[in-house]
Write an enzyme that holds these catalytic residues in place. Structure first.
Site, PDB file in Angstrom:
ATOM      1  N   ASP A  93      -7.733  18.531 -14.332  1.00 32.37           N
ATOM      2  CA  ASP A  93      -8.067  17.162 -14.707  1.00 32.37           C
ATOM      3  C   ASP A  93      -7.793  17.062 -16.209  1.00 32.37           C
ATOM      4  O   ASP A  93      -8.533  17.608 -17.027  1.00 32.37           O
ATOM      5  CB  ASP A  93      -9.534  16.891 -14.358  1.00 32.37           C
ATOM      6  CG  ASP A  93      -9.967  15.466 -14.687  1.00 32.37           C
ATOM      7  OD1 ASP A  93      -9.332  14.848 -15.557  1.00 32.37           O
ATOM      8  OD2 ASP A  93     -10.945  14.993 -14.082  1.00 32.37           O
ATOM      9  N   LYS A 117      -9.265   6.006 -18.726  1.00 38.64           N
ATOM     10  CA  LYS A 117      -9.615   6.513 -20.055  1.00 38.64           C
ATOM     11  C   LYS A 117      -8.412   6.357 -21.003  1.00 38.64           C
ATOM     12  O   LYS A 117      -7.913   5.271 -21.146  1.00 38.64           O
ATOM     13  CB  LYS A 117     -10.105   7.953 -19.902  1.00 38.64           C
ATOM     14  CG  LYS A 117     -11.175   8.126 -18.781  1.00 38.64           C
ATOM     15  CD  LYS A 117     -12.383   7.284 -19.057  1.00 38.64           C
ATOM     16  CE  LYS A 117     -13.510   7.298 -18.058  1.00 38.64           C
ATOM     17  NZ  LYS A 117     -13.331   7.551 -16.675  1.00 38.64           N
ATOM     18  N   TYR A 143     -17.023  16.129 -14.593  1.00 35.02           N
ATOM     19  CA  TYR A 143     -17.608  14.789 -14.559  1.00 35.02           C
ATOM     20  C   TYR A 143     -18.608  14.700 -13.397  1.00 35.02           C
ATOM     21  O   TYR A 143     -18.328  15.206 -12.298  1.00 35.02           O
ATOM     22  CB  TYR A 143     -16.474  13.759 -14.405  1.00 35.02           C
ATOM     23  CG  TYR A 143     -16.967  12.369 -14.081  1.00 35.02           C
ATOM     24  CD1 TYR A 143     -17.903  11.726 -14.896  1.00 35.02           C
ATOM     25  CD2 TYR A 143     -16.521  11.695 -12.948  1.00 35.02           C
ATOM     26  CE1 TYR A 143     -18.366  10.468 -14.586  1.00 35.02           C
ATOM     27  CE2 TYR A 143     -16.979  10.431 -12.637  1.00 35.02           C
ATOM     28  CZ  TYR A 143     -17.904   9.825 -13.460  1.00 35.02           C
ATOM     29  OH  TYR A 143     -18.372   8.569 -13.141  1.00 35.02           O
ATOM     30  N   ARG A 189       0.846  -1.208   0.000  1.00 35.30           N
ATOM     31  CA  ARG A 189       0.000   0.000   0.000  1.00 35.30           C
ATOM     32  C   ARG A 189       0.872   1.245   0.000  1.00 35.30           C
ATOM     33  O   ARG A 189       0.594   2.228  -0.669  1.00 35.30           O
ATOM     34  CB  ARG A 189      -0.974  -0.002   1.187  1.00 35.30           C
ATOM     35  CG  ARG A 189      -1.697   1.323   1.372  1.00 35.30           C
ATOM     36  CD  ARG A 189      -2.955   1.277   2.232  1.00 35.30           C
ATOM     37  NE  ARG A 189      -2.899   0.382   3.353  1.00 35.30           N
ATOM     38  CZ  ARG A 189      -2.181   0.564   4.469  1.00 35.30           C
ATOM     39  NH1 ARG A 189      -1.448   1.653   4.609  1.00 35.30           N
ATOM     40  NH2 ARG A 189      -2.191  -0.332   5.428  1.00 35.30           N
TER      41      ARG A 189
HETATM   42  O1  P1T Z   1     -14.146   6.663 -13.273  1.00 32.77           O
HETATM   43  P1  P1T Z   1     -12.909   7.089 -12.571  1.00 32.77           P
HETATM   44  O2  P1T Z   1     -11.670   6.400 -13.032  1.00 32.77           O
HETATM   45  O3  P1T Z   1     -13.051   7.095 -11.086  1.00 32.77           O
HETATM   46  O4  P1T Z   1     -12.655   8.631 -13.007  1.00 32.77           O
HETATM   47  C1  P1T Z   1     -13.515   9.684 -12.706  1.00 32.77           C
HETATM   48  C2  P1T Z   1     -13.376  10.749 -13.742  1.00 32.77           C
HETATM   49  C3  P1T Z   1     -12.575  11.849 -13.470  1.00 32.77           C
HETATM   50  N1  P1T Z   1     -12.407  12.839 -14.368  1.00 32.77           N
HETATM   51  C4  P1T Z   1     -13.001  12.797 -15.577  1.00 32.77           C
HETATM   52  C5  P1T Z   1     -12.804  13.919 -16.540  1.00 32.77           C
HETATM   53  C6  P1T Z   1     -13.811  11.702 -15.927  1.00 32.77           C
HETATM   54  O5  P1T Z   1     -14.379  11.691 -17.127  1.00 32.77           O
HETATM   55  C7  P1T Z   1     -14.008  10.654 -14.989  1.00 32.77           C
HETATM   56  C8  P1T Z   1     -14.874   9.487 -15.285  1.00 32.77           C
HETATM   57  N2  P1T Z   1     -15.737   9.693 -16.341  1.00 32.77           N
HETATM   58  C9  P1T Z   1     -16.612   8.779 -16.853  1.00 32.77           C
HETATM   59  C10 P1T Z   1     -16.774   7.544 -16.374  1.00 32.77           C
HETATM   60  C11 P1T Z   1     -17.402   9.249 -17.993  1.00 32.77           C
HETATM   61  O6  P1T Z   1     -17.988   8.426 -18.728  1.00 32.77           O
HETATM   62  O7  P1T Z   1     -17.460  10.457 -18.218  1.00 32.77           O
END
Ligand code: P1T
Length: 387
Positions: free
Chosen positions: A179, A204, A107, A55
């Site tokens: 972000d 992503k 998001y 961790r």
């Molecule tokens: O899903 P996660 O890995 O926890 O990430 C969150 C997140 C953070 N920032 C942006 C710009 C994002 O698009 C996302 C997650 N977004 C999606 C799942 C979506 O379909 O837009």
């Protein structure tokens, strides 16, 4: 690449393949090993080789963190179990009474985290359209500690001027988080433009194959990095070594994937903008986009995300999503395969209806994540579904 070789002066695509990943010293393996061990033997109490417990630190995660730090041009890389894990950890660097000034279009899960988790813990937030820097300045409170933006934003693909906001943040001594999930370090370098943190949902483009949920933060500031290092271990939102390996593997083709997908998206957006069934197209690579000039100055291409309004209300947007064959109707983005989704019903359902309406997240809005399939196949799929 030989162990110990210098990485300085190498281009992005070379660094993507090699940074943080010298051949493994014992066997010479050119792929970073997946070190699954949860714990590491010590010669005696406190006498170890840099790893104690997975961790707090793991060799596969270290490789990923070093790679991400190099690609984002920041000093300190941190990997997390999800994008929201990264966000939770960054927000946890604040304390009760502090305020986060966030871009208005983020998001849905980021909004939910601020509004439903951080707010009850005493960390306030407000959401402002950061296309107007005077508005941003006005909204800064004495207790504001952090500015948080996405650019391009999810899902309206607004463009905020990173350098301008960075200047304001620096003037006011605020942590400035970008972000960078939508643009990726292939197209945009927030830290070079003055941001303190470049954050990612590595789920992503960074991983790029829709088979890992992960997150990352690359931090330029030593003091904040020390705090986040502590919080990464204390909160525990860490990725598994296997996921770190998968993300490292995905990163090797990041440049190839993002450039291809972005070029296709540019073509598709141009064609959509003259299609009779389409009311409006949101794509920063189009000269008609209000943020196009800023996008051109801070991004090397328009990216691979497009939002569009399909004429005819929910019935039309739903029918479009149902008719698509190559584009899968699914949440998420940034994979090699093309995806399409309905933000109001899917990814941004946690944003209150009034806020959605104010932002333009209407029933007609569809978001496309353009993948790396052949451009003409993708266009044929869209044209058929719109037709
Ligand atoms: O899903 P996660 O890995 O926890 O990430 C969150 C997140 C953070 N920032 C942006 C710009 C994002 O698009 C996302 C997650 N977004 C999606 C799942 C979506 O379909 O837009």
């Amino acid at each position: 690449m030989k162990s110990g070789s210098s990485l300085s002066g190498l281009s992005f695509d070379t660094l993507a393949v090699h940074a943080g990943q010298p051949p493994e010293p014992v066997s010479g393996a050119v792929m970073t090993p997946i070190v699954l061990a949860s714990t590491f033997a010590q010669e005696g109490p406190g006498n170890h080789k840099g790893f104690e417990y997975s961790r707090s630190g793991n060799p596969t995660r270290n490789a990923l963190e070093a790679n991400l730090a190099t690609l984002e041009g920041g000093k300190h890389g941190f990997a997390f179990s999800s994008g929201l894990g990264a966000s939770t950890t960054l927000f946890s660097s604040l304390k009760s009474g502090d305020h986060v000034l966030s871009g208005d279009d983020v998001y849905g899960g980021t909004f939910r985290l601020l509004d439903k988790v951080m707010k009850p813990l005493g960390i306030a937030s407000s959401f402002v359209d950061m296309t107007n820097i005077d508005k941003v300045r006005e909204q800064i409170r004495p207790e504001t500690r952090m500015i948080w933006i996405e650019t391009p934003t999810n899902p309206m693909l607004k463009i905020f001027d990173i350098a301008k906001i960075a200047q304001l943040a620096s003037e006011k001594n605020l942590v400035f988080v970008v972000d960078n999930t939508f643009a990726t370090p292939v197209l945009q370098h927030p830290i070079q433009l003055g941001a303190t943190v470049a954050m990612h949902s590595t789920t992503k483009y960074i991983n790029g194959h829709s088979d890992v949920v992960g997150g990352a933060a690359v931090i330029a500031d030593d003091t904040l990095a020390e705090r986040v290092r502590f919080l990464q271990n204390a909160l525990g939102a860490v990725p598994s070594p296997f996921d770190c390996y998968m993300v490292l593997r995905g990163i090797k083709t990041l440049g190839l994937r993002v450039r291809q997908a972005s070029a296709s998206a540019q073509t598709i957006a141009e064609r959509l903008s003259t299609h009779p069934a389409v009311r409006k197209v949101y794509y920063p690579g189009l000269p008609t986009h209000p943020g196009h000039t800023i996008a051109k100055s801070q991004m090397s291409a328009g990216g691979a995300m497009i939002s569009l309004e399909v004429k005819g209300g929910l019935t039309a947007s739903r029918s479009f999503l149902e008719k698509l064959q190559i584009f899968a109707c699914a949440e998420s983005l940034g994979g090699v395969e093309s995806l399409a989704e309905h933000p109001a019903i899917m990814t941004h359902a946690s944003v209150p209806p009034e806020a959605r309406q104010a932002l333009g997240i209407s029933d007609e809005l569809v978001r496309l994540s353009v993948g790396v399939e052949a451009t003409e196949d993708l266009w044929a799929d869209i044209a058929r579904a719109l037709g």
